[in-house]
Design a protein around this motif. Structure first.
Motif, short mmCIF file in Angstrom:
data_model
loop_
_atom_site.label_atom_id
_atom_site.label_comp_id
_atom_site.label_asym_id
_atom_site.label_seq_id
_atom_site.Cartn_x
_atom_site.Cartn_y
_atom_site.Cartn_z
N MET A 268 -4.44 -32.09 -7.89
CA MET A 268 -3.64 -32.99 -7.10
C MET A 268 -3.81 -32.62 -5.62
SD MET A 268 0.36 -33.83 -7.33
CE MET A 268 0.36 -35.49 -7.88
N LEU A 269 -3.90 -33.62 -4.81
CA LEU A 269 -4.08 -33.42 -3.38
C LEU A 269 -2.73 -33.15 -2.73
CD1 LEU A 269 -6.14 -33.46 -1.08
CD2 LEU A 269 -5.70 -35.91 -0.87
N ASP A 270 -2.62 -32.07 -1.98
CA ASP A 270 -1.38 -31.70 -1.30
C ASP A 270 -1.35 -32.40 0.06
OD1 ASP A 270 0.87 -30.59 -0.23
OD2 ASP A 270 0.17 -28.51 -0.34
N LEU A 271 -0.74 -33.58 0.11
CA LEU A 271 -0.72 -34.38 1.33
C LEU A 271 0.07 -33.71 2.45
CD1 LEU A 271 -0.25 -37.94 -0.19
CD2 LEU A 271 -2.35 -36.90 0.66
N GLU A 272 1.06 -32.93 2.12
CA GLU A 272 1.86 -32.27 3.15
C GLU A 272 1.10 -31.16 3.84
OE1 GLU A 272 5.80 -31.27 1.94
OE2 GLU A 272 6.14 -33.24 1.03
N ALA A 273 0.13 -30.57 3.17
CA ALA A 273 -0.64 -29.48 3.76
C ALA A 273 -1.79 -29.99 4.64
CB ALA A 273 -1.21 -28.58 2.67
N GLY B 94 -14.12 -35.44 -5.97
CA GLY B 94 -15.09 -34.98 -6.97
C GLY B 94 -14.42 -34.75 -8.32
N GLY B 95 -13.22 -34.21 -8.30
CA GLY B 95 -12.47 -34.01 -9.54
C GLY B 95 -12.11 -35.33 -10.20
N LEU B 96 -11.70 -36.30 -9.39
CA LEU B 96 -11.39 -37.62 -9.94
C LEU B 96 -12.62 -38.25 -10.59
CD1 LEU B 96 -9.17 -39.27 -7.16
CD2 LEU B 96 -8.43 -38.36 -9.36
N LEU B 97 -13.75 -38.13 -9.92
CA LEU B 97 -14.99 -38.68 -10.47
C LEU B 97 -15.37 -37.98 -11.77
CD1 LEU B 97 -17.41 -40.57 -10.28
CD2 LEU B 97 -18.52 -38.85 -8.86
N ALA B 98 -15.28 -36.66 -11.79
CA ALA B 98 -15.63 -35.90 -13.00
C ALA B 98 -14.72 -36.30 -14.16
CB ALA B 98 -15.53 -34.40 -12.72
N ASP B 99 -13.43 -36.48 -13.90
CA ASP B 99 -12.50 -36.90 -14.95
C ASP B 99 -12.83 -38.29 -15.45
OD1 ASP B 99 -11.18 -34.49 -14.68
OD2 ASP B 99 -9.47 -35.34 -13.55
N GLY C 68 -1.88 -29.62 8.61
CA GLY C 68 -2.02 -28.27 9.13
C GLY C 68 -3.42 -27.69 9.00
N LEU C 69 -4.31 -28.41 8.37
CA LEU C 69 -5.67 -27.94 8.17
C LEU C 69 -6.59 -28.42 9.29
CD1 LEU C 69 -6.07 -28.75 4.36
CD2 LEU C 69 -5.44 -26.56 5.38
N THR C 70 -7.68 -27.70 9.48
CA THR C 70 -8.69 -28.16 10.42
C THR C 70 -9.40 -29.37 9.81
OG1 THR C 70 -10.47 -26.80 9.52
CG2 THR C 70 -9.09 -25.80 11.24
N ARG C 71 -10.16 -30.07 10.62
CA ARG C 71 -10.86 -31.25 10.14
C ARG C 71 -11.80 -30.90 8.99
NH1 ARG C 71 -14.44 -35.57 13.60
NH2 ARG C 71 -14.89 -36.90 11.83
N SER C 72 -12.56 -29.82 9.13
CA SER C 72 -13.50 -29.44 8.07
C SER C 72 -12.77 -29.03 6.80
CB SER C 72 -14.45 -28.35 8.54
OG SER C 72 -13.74 -27.17 8.86
N ALA D 47 -11.11 -30.42 1.30
CA ALA D 47 -10.03 -30.65 0.32
C ALA D 47 -10.13 -32.04 -0.30
CB ALA D 47 -8.68 -30.46 1.00
N ILE D 48 -10.37 -33.04 0.53
CA ILE D 48 -10.48 -34.41 0.03
C ILE D 48 -11.74 -34.58 -0.80
CG2 ILE D 48 -10.76 -36.83 0.72
CD1 ILE D 48 -8.84 -36.18 3.05
#
Length: 46
Positions: free
Chosen positions: A1-6, A24-29, A9-13, A18-19
């Motif tokens: 699950m993607l942590d939208l609140e975090a 990739g996980g969604l596609l694999a599933d 606070g992350l850098t662009r890279s 993360a996205i």
């Protein structure tokens, strides 16, 4: 699950990584739940 609140606070890279990992996980599933193709009657041979 993607942590939208975090994400803010992350850098662009880090956000891109993360996205990308999440997508990739969604596609694999999705691919894992796809049944193998069935031979079609009257269709071309593989």
């Amino acid at each position: 699950m993607l942590d939208l609140e975090a994400l803010p606070g992350l850098t662009r890279s880090e956000r891109v990584r993360a996205i990308d990992t999440w997508l990739g996980g969604l596609l694999a599933d999705a691919v894992a739940g796809t049944p193998p193709p069935k031979a079609r009657r009257g269709g071309p041979h593989r």
